[in-house]
Design an enzyme around this catalytic site. Structure first.
Site, mmCIF file in Angstrom:
data_model
loop_
_atom_site.group_PDB
_atom_site.id
_atom_site.type_symbol
_atom_site.label_atom_id
_atom_site.label_comp_id
_atom_site.label_asym_id
_atom_site.label_seq_id
_atom_site.Cartn_x
_atom_site.Cartn_y
_atom_site.Cartn_z
ATOM 1 C CG HIS A 1 46.955 36.111 41.015
ATOM 2 N ND1 HIS A 1 47.402 36.106 42.301
ATOM 3 C CD2 HIS A 1 45.829 36.834 41.004
ATOM 4 C CE1 HIS A 1 46.589 36.818 43.039
ATOM 5 N NE2 HIS A 1 45.630 37.278 42.278
ATOM 6 N NE ARG B 1 39.115 38.535 38.417
ATOM 7 C CZ ARG B 1 38.443 37.520 37.868
ATOM 8 N NH1 ARG B 1 38.649 37.200 36.599
ATOM 9 N NH2 ARG B 1 37.571 36.835 38.587
ATOM 10 N NE ARG C 1 37.818 43.574 40.447
ATOM 11 C CZ ARG C 1 37.889 42.273 40.700
ATOM 12 N NH1 ARG C 1 36.800 41.624 41.071
ATOM 13 N NH2 ARG C 1 39.009 41.625 40.569
ATOM 14 C CB CYS D 1 31.562 39.247 36.553
ATOM 15 S SG CYS D 1 31.901 40.001 38.140
HETATM 16 C C1 PEP Z 1 34.337 37.489 42.261
HETATM 17 O O1 PEP Z 1 34.650 37.588 43.448
HETATM 18 O O2 PEP Z 1 33.434 36.749 41.845
HETATM 19 C C2 PEP Z 1 35.036 38.286 41.242
HETATM 20 C C3 PEP Z 1 34.617 38.332 40.002
HETATM 21 O O3 PEP Z 1 36.166 38.925 41.634
HETATM 22 P P1 PEP Z 1 37.563 38.193 41.891
HETATM 23 O O4 PEP Z 1 37.426 36.772 41.446
HETATM 24 O O5 PEP Z 1 38.572 38.939 41.105
HETATM 25 O O6 PEP Z 1 37.712 38.352 43.353
HETATM 26 MG MG MG Z 2 35.864 39.213 44.051
#
Ligand code: PEP
Ligand code: MG
Length: 753
Positions: free
Chosen positions: A367, A474, A510, A680
């Site tokens: 993060h 997110r 999301r 994404c």
């Molecule tokens: C992914 O898994 O590609 C995604 C966009 O979600 P995160 O990176 O937040 O798990």
């Molecule tokens: Mg993901």
């Protein structure tokens, strides 16, 4: 003399040293007085001080008892003699009969011949040996522990004074290696792109801002005891999960903290040091310095790891003593150097002064990394041993493009780097000029370029980059950065701010994707053997729908009647998607019953992050309004390689023909069903991968803000059809990755990657 009297005598020595150091006169004069005072107090015939020269040899700087003509004349080569032995081991050497030690070397000019009893201690600063302080007696003598202790205290005080720059003149400083001076280049991992030049600021290195010598040792012991009790309490609280903000130490580290915080040996060493006349802070620093020097020379990575735990613990203890400032004020052009840092800590720093970050740990998908990218802060992580090599104030070149860091570069290297920084700035200016240009391939395919976001600090980027919307917001970041569960009103406010900032541009929220690596510190959770395969995202939200319900209410309310685009993470079966969508519809109905405004238009999508849902896509697309490929997770599950584990995270290339076939299948099925699909995951923001995705048929990408410019530039030069034809050929013959073919193609076709 009784033990108690000895103690008092040694304390007087520290007091005397304080007087000497505070007196006027040259450094040489004061050091001469110092060795004399030590010799008299410890009843030694000789006391000598050696300081390290830049070439790593040891130079005799002051002596009482040896020939004074040898001062600044006698130098011992690296590792030579007993002094060399002390430098090598960074430990005291206490010998009854010095000449019979195998490392003994004889320097006639010092007149050392008749001395037998020998005690030498390292002068340590930050784990480095700056010098050696020696006492000798003409007869064989076993120096007692109290003398060893007293000499170490003096050495500690001396180390601080010598390195404070107040003692030695500029000219004298040139001959003393107070800090590492060689230029060094170290490789790590790219965590956040960018280049920066700045001055090293060590995060929590224990900046001493207090007196080193105590007026009343009893008071100091008492202060130390109180601080230790508070330290234990706070470590216990952390261990029990209270107040452990995101990015705080892991449970394993906390276990180590607890062990050390209760380790009698450590505590005894601290109390002894405080009882012998040092201030409580200086006592912590001294014991830390000794551990550091000892563990630094350890080959065993486990031991070196423990060193970090002890360092952290010592810093915590200093904080309880009020001796460390928390970097509230950063100097200009700061390059922050830390073992690791949490996202919340990062957000608290003054961005206008902070230029880059170098971490000994850190992972690209952590993060803190995501926050750093949002702040456009270059970060290089996994730079092993960096804290040992850098000193505060060193010039550091941070190359986040290649994951390389240079310390104390020579003029040419710095000049070259500054040229690169300027070129990069020009490139960014060129990207800014593309802001309002539609991303369209040379053969006329329009590509929608949106950005990923999750923090308020991301929002200005919408305008700055010309992103066409937020393709992935997110929402869990708000939960992760907070030290409490965000209230519904706080959630609503954030979502409203996001929608206001976006204006006409679409935003896809999301719903919270927690679990796996995203653990809320304030919510009890069970440890899982395989968190990535565990109770996360949709699974958690459906089993405990309370959290999701509140979030859905906040989202509905935030729209204030505007459009709502919402998608669910880690959907594995169609039934999970339907259950989540039912919850949403239930909340909309509830709002209506209360007479509250509901969104005009609700679009409900699903992330495609598991191979399982890829093979249920036709069914899903009958229900979902759109889908978005979360390539980070999809590839993790496809290759069975944990995205958080550096050993395997980059082992498999997404440009593998199997992965590309699966992604091509997703693009084709969505096209046939007439449903929008975007990608994404982070890879969509990397030019080479983005080119391949477009060639496979994807026309919507949601990428980190900093990637919009480079990806758009690439798209403007891309012939989508032509690359698609080549891609199909490469996939047939590839053994693991088509990357080489694609790079060669880009070179041959002027495609800027
Ligand atoms: C992914 O898994 O590609 C995604 C966009 O979600 P995160 O990176 O937040 O798990
Ligand atoms: Mg993901």
């Amino acid at each position: 003399m009784s033990a108690a009297n000895l103690h008092i005598g040694h304390r007087q020595l520290l007091g005397r040293i304080r007087e000497i150091m505070a007196a006027s006169g040259s450094a040489q004069r004061r050091l001469d007085d110092l060795v004399e005072a030590i010799a008299l107090n410890l009843q030694a015939h000789v006391c000598s001080l050696y300081l390290r020269r830049p070439d790593t040899s040891m130079e005799l700087w002051a002596t009482h008892g040896l020939a004074t003509s040898a001062v600044h004349v006698t130098t011992l080569g690296a590792g030579e003699g007993l002094v060399g032995e002390i430098v090598r081991t960074a430990r005291p050497l206490n010998l009854v009969e010095a000449p019979s030690h195998p490392a003994f070397s004889f320097h006639p000019e010092t007149g050392e011949d008749p001395f037998h009893g020998f005690l030498g201690v390292p002068v340590l600063r930050g784990g480095r040996v700056l010098g050696v302080l020696v006492v000798q007696n003409s007869a064989a003598r076993q120096y007692g522990d109290d003398v060893v202790e007293a000499l170490q205290n003096v050495a500690m005080v001396l180390a601080e004074i010598v390195s404070s720059n107040d003692l030695l003149s500029k000219h004298e400083l040139e001959n003393v290696a107070l800090r590492p001076s060689r230029a060094e280049m170290l490789s790590g991992r790219r965590i956040s792109d960018g280049l920066a030049v700045g001055q090293a600021v060590l995060f929590a290195p224990g900046r001493m801002m207090v007196a080193l010598i105590a007026d009343d040792p009893e008071v100091e012991e008492q202060r130390l005891q109180t601080a230790i009790t508070e330290l234990r309490r706070s470590v216990d609280a952390l261990y029990q999960g209270k107040g452990n903000r995101l990015g705080g130490p892991s449970r394993e580290v906390l276990e180590a903290y607890r062990m050390f915080a209760n380790d009698q040996g450590w505590l005894d060493r601290l109390c002894e040091a405080a009882g012998s006349g040092l201030s409580a802070e200086a006592a912590v620093e001294r014991v830390r310095g000794e551990h550091r020097a000892r563990l630094l020379s350890a080959k065993d990575p486990y031991l070196r790891e423990r060193l970090h735990d002890l360092e952290d613990l010592a810093n915590r203890l200093l904080r309880h003593l009020g001796a460390i400032d928390d970097l509230a004020e950063l100097p200009e052009n700061a390059v922050l150097v830390a073992r690791d840092i949490g996202p919340a800590g990062l957000l608290e720093l003054d961005r206008s002064r902070l230029k880059a970050l170098v971490l000994e740990e850190g992972s690209p998908t952590s993060h803190a990394a995501i926050v750093a990218r949002a702040l456009r802060l270059p970060v290089v992580g996994h730079v092993t041993g960096f804290l040992d090599r850098v000193s505060a104030g060193d010039t550091v070149l941070v190359d986040g493009e290649n994951g390389v860091v240079s310390i104390r570069p020579d003029e040419n290297a710095e000049e070259e780097f500054r040229t690169r920084v300027a070129e990069r700035r020009q490139r960014r200016a060129a990207y800014a000029r593309l802001r309002n240009k539609q991303a369209k391939t040379r053969d006329g395919v329009n590509i929608t370029l949106s950005m990923n976001a999750g923090l308020r600090v991301d929002l200005p980027q919408l305008e700055e980059t010309g992103a066409q919307g937020i393709g992935l917001f997110r929402t869990e970041f708000q939960f992760l950065l907070s030290d409490h569960l965000p209230r519904q009103s706080e959630q609503t406010q954030l979502y409203r701010d996001v929608l206001d900032a976006a204006g006409d541009k679409p935003v896809v929220f999301r719903t919270i994707d927690l679990g796996g690596d995203k653990v809320l510190p304030y919510v009890a959770h069970e440890r899982e053997a395989n968190p990535a395969l565990g109770w996360r995202a949709m699974r958690m939200a459906l089993d405990r729908p309370g959290l999701l319900r509140f979030q859905l209410r906040a989202l509905i309310e935030a729209t204030g009647g505007r459009e709502l685009n919402i998608m669910f993470p880690l959907v594995t079966t169609l039934s999970e998607f339907l259950a989540a969508r039912d919850l949403l519809h239930g909340e909309i109905e509830r709002m209506k019953r209360f007479g509250k405004p509901v969104p005009q238009n609700v679009r409900v999508g699903s992330m495609v992050e598991t191979p399982a849902i890829v093979w249920q896509l036709e069914g899903l697309l009958k229900e979902a309004d759109f889908v978005s490929v979360g390539a980070n997770d999809l590839m993790q599950y496809f290759f069975a390689a944990d995205r958080e584990n550096p050993r395997v995270a980059e082992r498999y290339d997404i440009l593998n023909p199997g992965a590309l076939r699966m992604l091509g299948h997703v693009a084709n099925v969505c096209k046939a069903a007439g449903r929008p699909v975007s990608v994404c995951g982070e890879v969509a923001g990397q030019c080479v991968e983005a080119a391949a995705l477009i060639a496979l048929g994807f026309t919507e990408l949601s990428v980190p803000p900093a990637s919009i410019g480079p990806v758009k530039r690439m798209i403007l030069s891309l012939d989508h059809n032509d690359l698609g034809t080549h891609l199909a050929e490469w996939m047939v013959k590839s053994q693991g990755s088509i990357r080489g073919d694609l790079l060669a193609y880009a070179k041959g076709n002027g495609l800027p990657l």
